[in-house]
Motif scaffolding. Sequence first.
Motif, short mmCIF file in Angstrom:
data_model
loop_
_atom_site.label_atom_id
_atom_site.label_comp_id
_atom_site.label_asym_id
_atom_site.label_seq_id
_atom_site.Cartn_x
_atom_site.Cartn_y
_atom_site.Cartn_z
N UNK A 93 24.09 69.81 28.74
CA UNK A 93 22.75 70.16 28.92
C UNK A 93 22.31 71.34 27.71
N UNK A 94 23.01 71.96 27.10
CA UNK A 94 22.81 72.76 26.00
C UNK A 94 23.34 72.18 24.71
N UNK A 95 24.78 71.79 24.73
CA UNK A 95 25.24 71.31 23.30
C UNK A 95 24.88 70.06 22.99
N UNK A 96 24.20 69.08 23.63
CA UNK A 96 23.36 68.08 23.38
C UNK A 96 22.34 68.14 22.50
N UNK A 97 21.81 69.30 22.54
CA UNK A 97 20.63 69.69 21.72
C UNK A 97 20.82 70.43 20.25
N UNK A 98 22.04 70.75 20.28
CA UNK A 98 22.82 71.47 18.92
C UNK A 98 22.49 70.39 17.77
N UNK A 99 22.97 69.41 17.71
CA UNK A 99 22.88 67.99 16.48
C UNK A 99 21.40 67.89 16.49
N UNK A 100 20.44 67.97 17.38
CA UNK A 100 18.68 67.77 17.05
C UNK A 100 18.40 68.69 16.15
N UNK A 101 18.78 70.10 16.64
CA UNK A 101 18.21 71.08 15.75
C UNK A 101 18.87 71.35 14.32
N UNK A 102 20.08 70.90 14.35
CA UNK A 102 20.52 70.85 12.96
C UNK A 102 20.10 69.80 12.07
N UNK A 103 19.79 68.57 12.73
CA UNK A 103 19.39 67.46 11.91
C UNK A 103 17.84 67.77 11.33
N UNK A 104 17.06 68.48 12.23
CA UNK A 104 15.69 68.84 11.80
C UNK A 104 15.56 69.73 10.67
N UNK A 105 16.68 70.65 10.59
CA UNK A 105 16.78 71.60 9.79
C UNK A 105 17.21 71.07 8.34
N UNK A 106 18.31 70.13 8.38
CA UNK A 106 18.68 69.29 7.22
C UNK A 106 17.60 68.72 6.66
N UNK A 107 16.52 67.84 7.47
CA UNK A 107 15.71 67.18 6.78
C UNK A 107 14.54 68.15 6.35
N UNK A 108 14.52 69.25 6.55
CA UNK A 108 13.51 70.23 6.13
C UNK A 108 14.11 70.79 4.66
N UNK A 109 15.46 70.90 4.44
CA UNK A 109 16.17 71.61 3.29
C UNK A 109 15.92 70.36 2.23
N UNK A 110 16.33 69.07 2.96
CA UNK A 110 16.26 67.82 1.84
C UNK A 110 14.74 67.61 1.42
N UNK A 111 13.89 68.02 2.11
CA UNK A 111 12.31 68.01 1.86
C UNK A 111 11.77 66.74 2.16
#
Length: 279
Positions: free
Chosen positions: A60-78
């Motif tokens: 219920x909580x841990x499943x959302x961590x990869x999603x948040x991390x991936x959105x940040x990575x896309x932002x960093x990559x541009x």
Amino acid sequence: MSSPTWTGDEDYPAPIKISAIGWCRVLLRGLPVVAILLVGIFTLTLIRLIERPIFGLRRPIGGHVPSIVCRIILFVLGIRFRVSGKPMAGGGAVVANHSSWLDIVTLNAGNPVFFVSKSEVAKWPGIGFLAKITGTVFINRDRKEARQQTKVFEDRLAAGQKLLFFPEGTSTDAIRVLPFKSTLFQAFLSDELKPKMRIQPVTVNYIAPEGEDARFYGWWGDMDFGAHMLQTLSAQRHGNVEVVYHTPIQAADYANRKTLAAYTEATVRNGHFRTKHSQ
């Protein structure tokens, strides 16, 4: 038995020589990406220590961590990220076209999913570890293990997970959708899963940076992973990616795996901005 890798009939895009400024971009993007991944792994590990005894397969909580991390990575990559449609609620199967290693990032960024991958990936350095900690389901492409794998799917779906499959069986050049392999869909039509199985077709569209080869984000054949990743990190500018969520369907509405595969393939194709009907 592993699926053959798609190679296509055209030459690979010409390699882009990385300039001194390009190597600076590699560092300016790569180091934050590594830091983000490490923080994400640490956070997810701590959460799972608490979640596992209480919720088991449910995340219920841990499943959302990869999603948040991936959105940040896309932002960093541009890489600009856009979503069309709505991810289905609750558990089920997600089937999508496969263009690149970047799919792991883009599909997780849109909605928390758990990838279903061939068992060999678990042994890959680095990637195998990340796949395990994020809850990837590893399967052997062996009919003798079909019943056991169906039970794994059933348990995961009962826990409310969305399991993501790539029915093409290989990645492509990002400008086409290959025919879906129907074998995968047989598990969805088992007596245990068919009555409650929902499937959502998803299309991933990569738009190359202005002036670059349309296949810029594609990763296929025997292309080197390291070189492709460095190209992504060093790019002066980036394009964008769109994840299109189509209307979910019920497996029980389809007579067999071939009609189910045909419908989902056609739906994914129709959402692809420049699909080539290639075999």
